[in-house]
Structures are given as C-alpha cells and as structure tokens.
Design a protein around this motif. Structure first.
Motif, PDB file in Angstrom:
ATOM      1  N   ASP A 187      12.224  -8.571   5.699  1.00 19.68           N
ATOM      2  CA  ASP A 187      13.484  -8.352   6.418  1.00 19.68           C
ATOM      3  C   ASP A 187      13.949  -6.894   6.432  1.00 19.68           C
ATOM      4  O   ASP A 187      14.989  -6.584   7.028  1.00 19.68           O
ATOM      5  N   SER A 188      13.210  -5.981   5.773  1.00 16.11           N
ATOM      6  CA  SER A 188      13.563  -4.552   5.815  1.00 16.11           C
ATOM      7  C   SER A 188      12.333  -3.739   5.407  1.00 16.11           C
ATOM      8  O   SER A 188      11.410  -4.277   4.790  1.00 16.11           O
ATOM      9  N   ASP A 189      12.345  -2.446   5.747  1.00 21.35           N
ATOM     10  CA  ASP A 189      11.219  -1.581   5.352  1.00 21.35           C
ATOM     11  C   ASP A 189      11.085  -1.541   3.831  1.00 21.35           C
ATOM     12  O   ASP A 189       9.976  -1.564   3.292  1.00 21.35           O
ATOM     13  N   GLU A 190      12.237  -1.497   3.151  1.00 28.42           N
ATOM     14  CA  GLU A 190      12.224  -1.426   1.687  1.00 28.42           C
ATOM     15  C   GLU A 190      11.588  -2.688   1.101  1.00 28.42           C
ATOM     16  O   GLU A 190      10.708  -2.611   0.229  1.00 28.42           O
ATOM     17  N   ASN A 191      12.004  -3.851   1.584  1.00 30.80           N
ATOM     18  CA  ASN A 191      11.419  -5.097   1.078  1.00 30.80           C
ATOM     19  C   ASN A 191       9.955  -5.241   1.494  1.00 30.80           C
ATOM     20  O   ASN A 191       9.157  -5.820   0.753  1.00 30.80           O
ATOM     21  N   ALA A 192       9.595  -4.732   2.664  1.00 31.83           N
ATOM     22  CA  ALA A 192       8.194  -4.794   3.096  1.00 31.83           C
ATOM     23  C   ALA A 192       7.301  -4.096   2.069  1.00 31.83           C
ATOM     24  O   ALA A 192       6.252  -4.629   1.686  1.00 31.83           O
ATOM     25  N   ALA A 193       7.715  -2.929   1.605  1.00 28.44           N
ATOM     26  CA  ALA A 193       6.912  -2.179   0.621  1.00 28.44           C
ATOM     27  C   ALA A 193       6.796  -2.966  -0.686  1.00 28.44           C
ATOM     28  O   ALA A 193       5.701  -3.076  -1.266  1.00 28.44           O
ATOM     29  N   ILE A 194       7.915  -3.548  -1.119  1.00 26.36           N
ATOM     30  CA  ILE A 194       7.901  -4.338  -2.363  1.00 26.36           C
ATOM     31  C   ILE A 194       7.011  -5.569  -2.188  1.00 26.36           C
ATOM     32  O   ILE A 194       6.198  -5.906  -3.059  1.00 26.36           O
ATOM     33  N   GLU A 195       7.139  -6.239  -1.046  1.00 24.14           N
ATOM     34  CA  GLU A 195       6.393  -7.484  -0.812  1.00 24.14           C
ATOM     35  C   GLU A 195       4.893  -7.219  -0.643  1.00 24.14           C
ATOM     36  O   GLU A 195       4.070  -8.007  -1.117  1.00 24.14           O
ATOM     37  N   ILE A 196       4.533  -6.127   0.019  1.00 23.17           N
ATOM     38  CA  ILE A 196       3.107  -5.797   0.162  1.00 23.17           C
ATOM     39  C   ILE A 196       2.514  -5.520  -1.227  1.00 23.17           C
ATOM     40  O   ILE A 196       1.435  -6.014  -1.561  1.00 23.17           O
ATOM     41  N   ALA A 197       3.258  -4.794  -2.053  1.00 20.57           N
ATOM     42  CA  ALA A 197       2.782  -4.483  -3.410  1.00 20.57           C
ATOM     43  C   ALA A 197       2.704  -5.749  -4.279  1.00 20.57           C
ATOM     44  O   ALA A 197       1.957  -5.790  -5.262  1.00 20.57           O
ATOM     45  N   HIS A 198       3.457  -6.782  -3.928  1.00 25.21           N
ATOM     46  CA  HIS A 198       3.411  -8.053  -4.667  1.00 25.21           C
ATOM     47  C   HIS A 198       2.025  -8.701  -4.540  1.00 25.21           C
ATOM     48  O   HIS A 198       1.550  -9.342  -5.465  1.00 25.21           O
ATOM     49  N   PHE A 199       1.402  -8.527  -3.374  1.00 24.64           N
ATOM     50  CA  PHE A 199       0.127  -9.215  -3.112  1.00 24.64           C
ATOM     51  C   PHE A 199      -1.106  -8.316  -3.103  1.00 24.64           C
ATOM     52  O   PHE A 199      -2.212  -8.804  -3.307  1.00 24.64           O
ATOM     53  N   PHE A 200      -0.936  -7.022  -2.793  1.00 21.76           N
ATOM     54  CA  PHE A 200      -2.108  -6.182  -2.551  1.00 21.76           C
ATOM     55  C   PHE A 200      -2.146  -4.965  -3.460  1.00 21.76           C
ATOM     56  O   PHE A 200      -1.129  -4.285  -3.632  1.00 21.76           O
ATOM     57  N   SER A 201      -3.336  -4.677  -3.999  1.00 21.38           N
ATOM     58  CA  SER A 201      -3.552  -3.424  -4.719  1.00 21.38           C
ATOM     59  C   SER A 201      -3.894  -2.352  -3.677  1.00 21.38           C
ATOM     60  O   SER A 201      -4.195  -2.666  -2.519  1.00 21.38           O
ATOM     61  N   THR A 202      -3.890  -1.092  -4.102  1.00 27.71           N
ATOM     62  CA  THR A 202      -4.155   0.017  -3.176  1.00 27.71           C
ATOM     63  C   THR A 202      -5.498  -0.151  -2.465  1.00 27.71           C
ATOM     64  O   THR A 202      -5.594   0.029  -1.246  1.00 27.71           O
ATOM     65  N   GLN A 203      -6.525  -0.562  -3.216  1.00 30.04           N
ATOM     66  CA  GLN A 203      -7.854  -0.637  -2.578  1.00 30.04           C
ATOM     67  C   GLN A 203      -8.003  -1.852  -1.663  1.00 30.04           C
ATOM     68  O   GLN A 203      -8.974  -1.954  -0.920  1.00 30.04           O
ATOM     69  N   GLU A 204      -7.030  -2.756  -1.700  1.00 27.50           N
ATOM     70  CA  GLU A 204      -7.063  -3.902  -0.778  1.00 27.50           C
ATOM     71  C   GLU A 204      -6.347  -3.595   0.541  1.00 27.50           C
ATOM     72  O   GLU A 204      -6.301  -4.433   1.431  1.00 27.50           O
ATOM     73  N   LEU A 205      -5.790  -2.401   0.629  1.00 31.18           N
ATOM     74  CA  LEU A 205      -5.108  -1.977   1.863  1.00 31.18           C
ATOM     75  C   LEU A 205      -5.943  -0.901   2.527  1.00 31.18           C
ATOM     76  O   LEU A 205      -6.167   0.156   1.955  1.00 31.18           O
ATOM     77  N   VAL A 206      -6.399  -1.191   3.727  1.00 26.99           N
ATOM     78  CA  VAL A 206      -7.347  -0.265   4.375  1.00 26.99           C
ATOM     79  C   VAL A 206      -6.610   0.744   5.260  1.00 26.99           C
ATOM     80  O   VAL A 206      -5.492   0.528   5.656  1.00 26.99           O
TER      81      VAL A 206
END
Ligand code: CMP
Length: 138
Positions: A119-138
């Motif tokens: 629902d916001s850019d701030e929450n998007a960053a938190i939520e992406i980090a909840h599921f993905f490590s750096t190397q899982e993001l291309v």
C-alpha cells in the motif's frame, strides 16, 4: 529503474490454478518480475507480515488462511508500481472491484481475495525484504 511493489498470489489463487493467468495479467500490464518463488508461509511469518492488522477481528483467520497452502510472493517493478498494481488488482472486496481487475476475475470475497499488493513505497520495501534476499532479486 521504476518503483517496486510486492504482490502475493495467495493460497486460493494457487489452489484454483490461477497463477498463470494472474502472472500473464501482471506482465501484460507492463510490470517487470524482479523476484518470484512459491513458499508455504509459517504462522510466525504470516503474523509478522500482517502485524499492522493484529487488532482487527479478522487477524487470526487471515493468518490461518495465508498459511493454509502455498503462495507465490512476487517482487515487481514499474513506474508508480504501488498505485499501478493496486489499480490492476482492484478493491479488497471483489464485489466492489472494477470489471477486468484481478480480484473481480479471481477473488471469492474480501478474505480470500486472490492477491496482495503493497500500500506504499515504504511498505513495499519492507514487504519485499520479508520474502527475498538480495541475491533473489534480479
Ligand atoms: P491484503 O491486501 O493482503 O491485506 C490485508 C488482508 O486482510 C486483505 O488483503 C484480506 O485478505 C484481509 N481482509 C481485509 N479486510 C478483511 C475483512 N473485513 N474480513 C476478512 N479479511 C479481510
């Protein structure tokens, strides 16, 4: 580079075999997939992910539903990603979602509503980090 948002194809979408159709809609709308996997959330993970809803009457049911089967978190990128994705999926309650939106097409009700979107850019960053490590993001 565009903005990011987190989608989750929820357990009802996976059970009903809607993954392919929903991913097709996401790609057709111009989003880039930066990370994607199938997982089964633990109660601890689901409770933490939905912590903002902890005082809502539906919190326990929400955790139970999100842990009831596999789901597919997807990290997405597009200009204005959060708003664009929310437009694509439609209102939380499919009865109020616009024609042609993901929830209008695939959601059962406001609990089993097929897909999550940040629902916001701030929450998007938190939520992406909840599921993905750096190397899982291309
Ligand atoms: P989501 O966008 O993932 O964010 C919170 C979730 O809580 C929502 O989708 C629904 O799955 C669920 N939810 C929101 N409102 C209700 C409600 N009134 N009753 C049951 N579940 C709800």
């Amino acid at each position: 580079m565009g903005n990011k948002t987190l989608a989750i194809l929820k357990p009802d979408s996976v059970k009903k075999n809607y993954i392919g159709d929903i991913v097709k809609m996401i790609l057709a709308a111009g989003f880039k997939i930066k990370g994607m996997k199938m997982i089964k959330m633990t109660p601890e993970s689901a409770k933490l992910f939905y912590l903002v809803h902890k005082d809502r009457p539906f919190y326990n049911d929400l955790v139970e539903y999100m842990t009831s089967g596999p789901c597919v978190p997807i990290a997405l990128e597009k200009e204005n990603a959060v708003a664009e994705f929310r437009k694509l999926i439609g209102a939380t309650d499919p009865a109020q979602a616009e024609e042609g939106t993901v929830r209008k097409l695939y959601a059962k009700d406001k609990a089993e509503n097929a897909v999550h979107g940040s629902d916001s850019d701030e929450n998007a960053a938190i939520e992406i980090a909840h599921f993905f490590s750096t190397q899982e993001l291309v």
